[in-house]
Design a protein around this motif. Structure first.
Motif, PDB file in Angstrom:
ATOM      1  N   MET A 166      41.395  28.176  42.661  1.00 15.17           N
ATOM      2  CA  MET A 166      40.487  29.199  42.140  1.00 15.17           C
ATOM      3  C   MET A 166      39.361  29.473  43.118  1.00 15.17           C
ATOM      4  N   GLN A 167      38.893  28.462  43.797  1.00 13.74           N
ATOM      5  CA  GLN A 167      37.846  28.686  44.796  1.00 13.74           C
ATOM      6  C   GLN A 167      38.364  29.572  45.933  1.00 13.74           C
ATOM      7  N   GLN A 168      39.624  29.364  46.314  1.00 12.99           N
ATOM      8  CA  GLN A 168      40.221  30.201  47.356  1.00 12.99           C
ATOM      9  C   GLN A 168      40.430  31.629  46.851  1.00 12.99           C
ATOM     10  N   GLY A 205      38.638  35.333  48.081  1.00 11.25           N
ATOM     11  CA  GLY A 205      39.378  36.527  48.483  1.00 11.25           C
ATOM     12  C   GLY A 205      40.868  36.367  48.674  1.00 11.25           C
ATOM     13  N   ASN A 206      41.413  35.161  48.558  1.00 10.38           N
ATOM     14  CA  ASN A 206      42.851  34.959  48.723  1.00 10.38           C
ATOM     15  C   ASN A 206      43.555  35.193  47.380  1.00 10.38           C
ATOM     16  N   LEU A 207      43.752  36.462  47.034  1.00 10.48           N
ATOM     17  CA  LEU A 207      44.299  36.824  45.724  1.00 10.48           C
ATOM     18  C   LEU A 207      45.769  36.451  45.563  1.00 10.48           C
ATOM     19  N   ASP A 208      46.472  36.166  46.653  1.00  7.66           N
ATOM     20  CA  ASP A 208      47.876  35.749  46.558  1.00  7.66           C
ATOM     21  C   ASP A 208      48.018  34.440  45.781  1.00  7.66           C
ATOM     22  N   LEU A 209      47.005  33.603  45.832  1.00  2.00           N
ATOM     23  CA  LEU A 209      47.058  32.310  45.141  1.00  2.00           C
ATOM     24  C   LEU A 209      46.906  32.454  43.630  1.00  2.00           C
ATOM     25  N   LEU A 210      46.494  33.632  43.187  1.00  2.81           N
ATOM     26  CA  LEU A 210      46.384  33.858  41.751  1.00  2.81           C
ATOM     27  C   LEU A 210      47.739  33.709  41.074  1.00  2.81           C
ATOM     28  N   LYS A 211      48.800  34.034  41.782  1.00  7.94           N
ATOM     29  CA  LYS A 211      50.152  33.900  41.236  1.00  7.94           C
ATOM     30  C   LYS A 211      50.438  32.447  40.837  1.00  7.94           C
ATOM     31  N   VAL A 212      49.989  31.503  41.648  1.00 11.75           N
ATOM     32  CA  VAL A 212      50.196  30.088  41.344  1.00 11.75           C
ATOM     33  C   VAL A 212      49.442  29.719  40.073  1.00 11.75           C
ATOM     34  N   LEU A 213      48.187  30.154  39.967  1.00  7.32           N
ATOM     35  CA  LEU A 213      47.396  29.865  38.766  1.00  7.32           C
ATOM     36  C   LEU A 213      48.008  30.527  37.537  1.00  7.32           C
ATOM     37  N   PHE A 214      48.467  31.757  37.705  1.00  8.58           N
ATOM     38  CA  PHE A 214      49.108  32.459  36.597  1.00  8.58           C
ATOM     39  C   PHE A 214      50.339  31.694  36.136  1.00  8.58           C
ATOM     40  N   ASN A 215      51.194  31.290  37.070  1.00 12.08           N
ATOM     41  CA  ASN A 215      52.418  30.562  36.705  1.00 12.08           C
ATOM     42  C   ASN A 215      52.117  29.232  36.023  1.00 12.08           C
ATOM     43  N   ARG A 216      51.049  28.582  36.413  1.00 12.68           N
ATOM     44  CA  ARG A 216      50.687  27.295  35.811  1.00 12.68           C
ATOM     45  C   ARG A 216      50.122  27.445  34.400  1.00 12.68           C
ATOM     46  N   HIS A 217      49.432  28.557  34.133  1.00  9.57           N
ATOM     47  CA  HIS A 217      48.624  28.607  32.912  1.00  9.57           C
ATOM     48  C   HIS A 217      48.909  29.744  31.941  1.00  9.57           C
ATOM     49  N   HIS A 218      49.702  30.741  32.298  1.00 12.78           N
ATOM     50  CA  HIS A 218      49.834  31.884  31.396  1.00 12.78           C
ATOM     51  C   HIS A 218      50.468  31.505  30.060  1.00 12.78           C
ATOM     52  N   SER A 258      32.204  34.703  39.890  1.00  8.06           N
ATOM     53  CA  SER A 258      31.319  33.945  39.004  1.00  8.06           C
ATOM     54  C   SER A 258      31.815  32.504  38.813  1.00  8.06           C
ATOM     55  N   TYR A 259      32.989  32.184  39.339  1.00 10.84           N
ATOM     56  CA  TYR A 259      33.504  30.814  39.240  1.00 10.84           C
ATOM     57  C   TYR A 259      32.638  29.904  40.104  1.00 10.84           C
ATOM     58  N   ARG A 260      32.170  28.796  39.506  1.00 12.85           N
ATOM     59  CA  ARG A 260      31.224  27.922  40.207  1.00 12.85           C
ATOM     60  C   ARG A 260      31.735  26.494  40.356  1.00 12.85           C
ATOM     61  N   ASN A 261      32.991  26.319  40.722  1.00 15.96           N
ATOM     62  CA  ASN A 261      33.563  25.007  41.035  1.00 15.96           C
ATOM     63  C   ASN A 261      33.576  24.030  39.866  1.00 15.96           C
ATOM     64  N   GLY A 262      33.489  24.509  38.643  1.00 17.23           N
ATOM     65  CA  GLY A 262      33.608  23.628  37.493  1.00 17.23           C
ATOM     66  C   GLY A 262      35.078  23.432  37.158  1.00 17.23           C
ATOM     67  N   SER A 263      35.328  22.978  35.960  1.00 11.27           N
ATOM     68  CA  SER A 263      36.698  22.814  35.493  1.00 11.27           C
ATOM     69  C   SER A 263      37.339  24.188  35.329  1.00 11.27           C
TER      70      SER A 263
END
Length: 174
Positions: free
Chosen positions: A10-12, A16-29, A63-68
């Protein structure tokens, strides 16, 4: 090689590395969808809100600030659901009276899910939300406390009390 944590990804994404959003989406959707479905009882609405949650994740990534990450994600999901019902209150029934539409295979399994959902529906909305997040979505007490704006000890005590109440409701319905 160990996969990067949600927080690192999420920090990445925030950088600006929006390609990594796919990984987060796959893990959590699926977890987000299941939470929204258990809270609303509406599959189509849950799909729409799940998309909205990940849209907001992109929109507010700075607005993400390195929390959980999980706490942050479910706070967005929770707020999206509340905003939807506040905005469209005239078009929807009260959340607590929505009927659960089980996708269970067997009739007994469907009946068990129906009894459980009926018992869940008897809980106050915030109590139901805490149980769903903690027991169904496996959100830890620390993260749940962050989402709810409380302390882990208070959340643990409250969840324990809610589960006792839920057990009573469930046993009444069978």
């Amino acid at each position: 090689m160990k996969e990067p944590s949600d927080e690192i990804l999420m920090q990445q994404v925030a950088d600006g590395n929006l390609d990594l959003l796919k990984v987060l989406f796959n893990r959590h959707h699926k977890h987000v969808y299941n939470y929204l479905y258990k809270m609303s009882g509406d599959g189509m609405l849950s799909e729409d809100l799940t998309q909205d949650v990940f849209y907001k994740l992109i929109k507010y990534r700075n607005s993400y600030r390195n929390g959980s990450f999980v706490s942050w994600l479910f706070t967005i999901a929770r707020n999206s659901l509340k905003s939807h019902f506040r905005r469209d209150a005239k078009n929807h029934e009260d959340i607590s009276v929505l009927e659960y539409k089980s996708t269970g295979n067997g009739e007994d399994q469907q009946e068990d899910y129906s009894h459980l959902q009926n018992a869940l529906n008897r809980l106050e909305e915030t109590d139901r939300e805490m149980v769903i997040l903690n027991k169904f979505q496996e959100i830890r007490y620390e993260e749940l406390a962050e989402i709810m704006g409380s302390t882990p000890g208070a959340v643990k005590t409250r969840v324990c009390r809610i589960l006792k109440k839920l057990k009573g409701y469930y046993l009444e319905s069978i």
